[in-house]
Design an enzyme around this catalytic site. Structure first.
Site, PDB file in Angstrom:
ATOM      1  N   LYS A 192      -0.228  10.705  -9.242  1.00  0.00           N
ATOM      2  CA  LYS A 192      -0.570  10.074  -7.870  1.00  0.00           C
ATOM      3  C   LYS A 192       0.524  10.528  -6.908  1.00  0.00           C
ATOM      4  O   LYS A 192       0.127  11.074  -5.879  1.00  0.00           O
ATOM      5  CB  LYS A 192      -0.662   8.670  -8.054  1.00  0.00           C
ATOM      6  N   THR A 193       1.780  10.591  -6.866  1.00  0.00           N
ATOM      7  CA  THR A 193       2.849  10.755  -6.112  1.00  0.00           C
ATOM      8  C   THR A 193       2.628  12.274  -5.892  1.00  0.00           C
ATOM      9  O   THR A 193       2.828  12.799  -4.603  1.00  0.00           O
ATOM     10  CB  THR A 193       4.254  10.680  -6.668  1.00  0.00           C
ATOM     11  N   ASP A 251       4.033   3.662  -2.510  1.00  0.00           N
ATOM     12  CA  ASP A 251       3.757   3.569  -4.086  1.00  0.00           C
ATOM     13  C   ASP A 251       3.747   2.384  -4.353  1.00  0.00           C
ATOM     14  O   ASP A 251       4.450   1.123  -3.748  1.00  0.00           O
ATOM     15  CB  ASP A 251       4.930   4.328  -4.581  1.00  0.00           C
ATOM     16  N   THR A 281      -1.083   1.400  -9.821  1.00  0.00           N
ATOM     17  CA  THR A 281      -1.470   1.529 -11.151  1.00  0.00           C
ATOM     18  C   THR A 281      -2.536   0.152 -11.279  1.00  0.00           C
ATOM     19  O   THR A 281      -3.039   0.119 -12.376  1.00  0.00           O
ATOM     20  CB  THR A 281      -0.443   1.168 -12.265  1.00  0.00           C
ATOM     21  N   ARG A 334       3.288  13.248 -17.292  1.00  0.00           N
ATOM     22  CA  ARG A 334       4.913  12.990 -17.249  1.00  0.00           C
ATOM     23  C   ARG A 334       5.358  12.894 -18.857  1.00  0.00           C
ATOM     24  O   ARG A 334       6.556  13.078 -19.299  1.00  0.00           O
ATOM     25  CB  ARG A 334       4.943  11.657 -16.460  1.00  0.00           C
TER      26      ARG A 334
END
Length: 335
Positions: A64-65, A109, A158, A217
């Site tokens: 997402k980032t 975020d 999330t 990740r």
């Protein structure tokens, strides 16, 4: 695939940042989202105006980032980054909004952790580009409305279900990032290995990808641990056996389950006969936070078919029994 940038020894403290894709061609997976975003961004550029406000949601580590950074780069705009917990007072958000330049992108975020007062400031800013401020206190207080330049807000979370309805409705487009295909994870690992100057065999890539929980990740984290293991043992090549030895050292099995994942399933099987068991009872038995179980452990266990979430509670499936080495009875084979 060619990767021009290579991480050298002075970059070790910035490996995560260096592995992050910097252009669309390097962002692997999520093809449907990339296609839809491309239409939105191309149309905005054609009109010479900022993009609509965007919401990205999904499990942690899915990109997402990274997408927020790529959107800003595609729009040739600078990116200002903050998070929901960092915006404690209305003045915090007001200071950020009032300093935005035309066309800039603001990335928030963990947007689900914004408090409602902060959201109230965001509504007019997103809808009509107005910042409403109260100056003074008591009878002498005055309301000021400041005009904001055109800008784009990108929010990531999330827990999209925790965002208020009025806030969600103000985004021009919302995108859910799903777990990646194993083939995409393998391609991500090969790209990262090339950046890290690692000689990784195809078998090792497959082993790491299967244990990466369909998440980039996690894949990069495991790859770095494999690199540590190979360097400490003076190995020039990372083969399948090296990858397996590293995972065994980390207590990560072939499905990517870590000790806590296995403990959670064993508690359901051993203490509660496979379930159903309520989330609060399960959190107490595991001695962990309920939110961690719901956000971190459950989604992946459900995705690979080891856990069911029913109205009566959580239940271990017959696949969980088999994976953990339990005998599958007629009763739990129906789960």
């Amino acid at each position: 695939m060619q990767v021009k940038k290579v991480i050298n020894k002075t970059d070790n403290f910035h490996v995560d940042l260096a592995l992050r894709p910097t252009k669309w061609s390097d962002y692997i997976g999520q093809e449907k989202i990339k296609k839809n975003l491309r239409v939105i961004l191309d149309a905005a550029r054609k009109r010479e105006e900022p993009s609509d406000h965007l919401l990205f949601y999904g499990q942690a580590g899915l990109g997402k980032t990274t997408l927020a950074h790529l959107v800003a780069k595609e729009m040739n705009a600078s990116l200002k980054v903050t998070s929901g917990p960092a915006l404690e007072k209305m003045g915090d958000l007001a200071a950020i909004l009032s300093n935005l330049e035309k066309g800039e992108v603001l990335f928030i975020d963990e947007a689900h952790r914004l408090n409602r007062q902060i959201e109230e400031v965001l509504y007019p800013a997103l809808e009509s580009r107005k910042l409403h401020l109260i100056v003074g206190k008591g009878p002498g207080a005055r309301m000021l409305a400041l005009d904001l330049p055109p800008f784009t807000l990108i929010a990531a979370t999330t827990r999209a279900n925790l965002l208020s309805g009025p806030l969600r409705s103000r985004f021009g487009a919302s995108f859910k990032l799903d777990y990646y295909e194993v083939a995409d994870v393998e391609e991500i690992i090969r790209r990262s290995a090339q950046l890290l100057k690692m000689n990784v065999s195809g078998g090792a890539v497959s082993v790491i990808a299967r244990a990466a929980r369909f998440t980039p990740r996690v894949a990069n984290r495991l790859l770095r641990r494999v690199r540590d293991y190979s360097e400490v043992n003076n190995l020039n090549e990372v083969n399948e056996a090296v990858a397996q030895d590293t995972l065994a050292m980390l207590e990560v099995d072939n499905l990517g389950l870590e000790p806590t994942d296995r403990q959670l399933l064993k508690i359901i099987i051993d203490k509660f006969h496979g379930g159903p068991v309520g989330i609060q009872t399960l959190a107490a038995a595991l001695n962990d936070d309920q939110g961690i179980i719901e956000d971190v452990y459950e989604p992946y266990l459900m995705a690979i078919g080891l856990l069911n979430r029913t109205p009566a509670g959580r239940m271990a499936t017959s696949a969980a029994y088999k994976h953990l080495g339990y005998k599958v009875s007629e009763e739990n084979s129906l789960v």
